[in-house]
Write an enzyme that holds these catalytic residues in place. Structure first.
Site, PDB file in Angstrom:
ATOM      1  N   THR A 171       0.837  -1.192   0.000  1.00 62.80           N
ATOM      2  CA  THR A 171       0.000   0.000   0.000  1.00 62.80           C
ATOM      3  C   THR A 171       0.870   1.238   0.000  1.00 62.80           C
ATOM      4  O   THR A 171       1.917   1.273   0.640  1.00 62.80           O
ATOM      5  CB  THR A 171      -0.949   0.020   1.216  1.00 62.80           C
ATOM      6  OG1 THR A 171      -1.848  -1.069   1.121  1.00 62.80           O
ATOM      7  CG2 THR A 171      -1.752   1.287   1.297  1.00 62.80           C
ATOM      8  N   ARG A 199     -12.574  -9.728  -1.815  1.00 63.20           N
ATOM      9  CA  ARG A 199     -12.150  -9.014  -0.598  1.00 63.20           C
ATOM     10  C   ARG A 199     -11.720  -7.570  -0.901  1.00 63.20           C
ATOM     11  O   ARG A 199     -10.962  -7.309  -1.810  1.00 63.20           O
ATOM     12  CB  ARG A 199     -10.991  -9.776   0.045  1.00 63.20           C
ATOM     13  CG  ARG A 199     -10.490  -9.176   1.359  1.00 63.20           C
ATOM     14  CD  ARG A 199      -9.326  -8.225   1.171  1.00 63.20           C
ATOM     15  NE  ARG A 199      -8.772  -7.772   2.452  1.00 63.20           N
ATOM     16  CZ  ARG A 199      -7.869  -6.791   2.552  1.00 63.20           C
ATOM     17  NH1 ARG A 199      -7.450  -6.167   1.478  1.00 63.20           N
ATOM     18  NH2 ARG A 199      -7.406  -6.442   3.736  1.00 63.20           N
TER      19      ARG A 199
HETATM   20  N1  ASP Z   1      -4.232  -2.101   4.117  1.00 65.73           N
HETATM   21  C1  ASP Z   1      -4.133  -2.837   2.884  1.00 65.73           C
HETATM   22  C2  ASP Z   1      -5.314  -3.744   2.752  1.00 65.73           C
HETATM   23  O1  ASP Z   1      -5.753  -4.292   3.744  1.00 65.73           O
HETATM   24  C3  ASP Z   1      -2.910  -3.661   2.777  1.00 65.73           C
HETATM   25  C4  ASP Z   1      -1.637  -3.036   3.164  1.00 65.73           C
HETATM   26  O2  ASP Z   1      -1.578  -1.900   3.623  1.00 65.73           O
HETATM   27  O3  ASP Z   1      -0.626  -3.713   3.004  1.00 65.73           O
HETATM   28  O4  ASP Z   1      -5.762  -3.945   1.641  1.00 65.73           O
END
Ligand code: ASP
Length: 306
Positions: A171, A199
């Site tokens: 992210t 998801r």
């Molecule tokens: N927060 C992101 C998600 O749950 C993943 C991440 O930040 O690595 O899709």
């Protein structure tokens, strides 16, 4: 008025012992390029919204980060991209979930905010809107990298749970305050390696992984998204600042502690209208950088660099 920008490239399990020095240097350099793309806009008197889009788009195009090019694979070997943006001045917001062909999902999120009556578009509809808006389209192969494929095979082979694989988090995000005191936040992600059943994480959910309100702050999150959804993390940080009068750092620390107590991990970046910025995370590392009009200019990866 003071301007500032903070960015992240994901929270994760990286440590100085496990991450080769060359990789550390490459990641820091990439973070600096993204930060500088945003800070150049702010230094020239540009708006926070433009600054966060510029910074996030750089990270989306960089295959080291889990957003845009370099996004993680779903269980079925596809890429489904999530992104959100919010304007603290108007509390306008736009987001997309499971977009598959837009080169820069953050630009699609902005188009949702500015050119549609909606806040969140998903799947084929988001792709269709993107084409109608004339945004740059790419073949899904553009997003794919060998390293992300390897991570998916590792997850399947080891039959690991959602949050168990090293460096699976990714992210990218940016928060900024411009010299007019307006804040903005943007977040973009491929989500979790091996995600399935449609998801959707916290990143494109306004109030969970992304939030901005000129009365409080701008927030972008990274980490185990389900926990950030359950705590309405980004909104909660703003609410603590607005209603309790907490500083950006105190509010961010409190919400990350709350997420930790529930069993979640990750981090947040915060920018407040007074020009202050904050990082908080409970993972060993979080790719991050920031700059402000007072001359602050830094980039870091590991917790002990704070
Ligand atoms: N927060 C992101 C998600 O749950 C993943 C991440 O930040 O690595 O899709």
């Amino acid at each position: 008025m003071a301007w500032s920008i903070a960015i992240h490239g994901g929270a994760g399990s990286m440590t100085p012992a496990t991450m080769p020095e060359a990789a550390q240097a490459e990641h820091l350099a990439a973070l600096e390029v993204a930060r500088d793309a945003g800070s150049a806009i702010l230094a020239a008197g540009g708006g926070a919204l433009d600054a966060v889009v510029a910074a996030v788009a750089v990270l989306e195009d960089d295959d080291k980060f889990n957003a845009g090019r370099g996004a993680v694979f779903t269980y079925h070997g596809t890429t489904e991209l999530d992104a959100a943006i919010m304007d603290g001045a108007t509390r306008g917001a736009g987001a997309v979930a499971a977009a598959t062909h837009t080169r820069n999902p953050v630009r699609l999120a902005r188009a949702v905010m500015e050119a549609s009556p909606h806040v969140l578009l998903s799947g084929p509809g988001a792709d269709e809107f993107s084409r109608e808006q004339g945004l740059k389209q790419v073949d899904p192969d553009w997003f794919a990298t060998p390293e992300r494929w390897r991570q998916l095979q590792e997850l399947k082979a080891r039959k690991l749970g959602w949050y168990d694989v090293d460096l699976k988090y990714g992210t990218v995000g940016a928060v900024a305050v411009d010299d007019a005191g307006h804040v903005a936040a943007a977040t973009s992600t491929g989500g979790l390696t091996g995600k399935r059943w449609g998801r959707i994480g916290d990143s494109p959910l306004i109030g969970a992984g992304t939030y901005a309100d000129d009365r409080a702050c701008a927030v972008s999150a990274t980490g185990a998204g389900e926990f950030f959804i359950r705590t309405a993390a980004a909104h909660e940080i703003g609410a603590r600042m607005r209603l309790l009068g907490e500083s950006a750092q105190a509010a961010a620390d409190a919400v990350i502690a709350e997420i930790g107590a529930l069993g979640g991990s990750g981090g947040v970046i915060v920018a407040a209208p007074d020009g202050s910025t904050a990082f908080a995370f409970n993972t060993p590392g979080m790719y991050r950088a920031r700059a402000d009009s007072g001359g602050l200019c830094e980039a870091a990866i590991f917790a002990e660099q704070d």
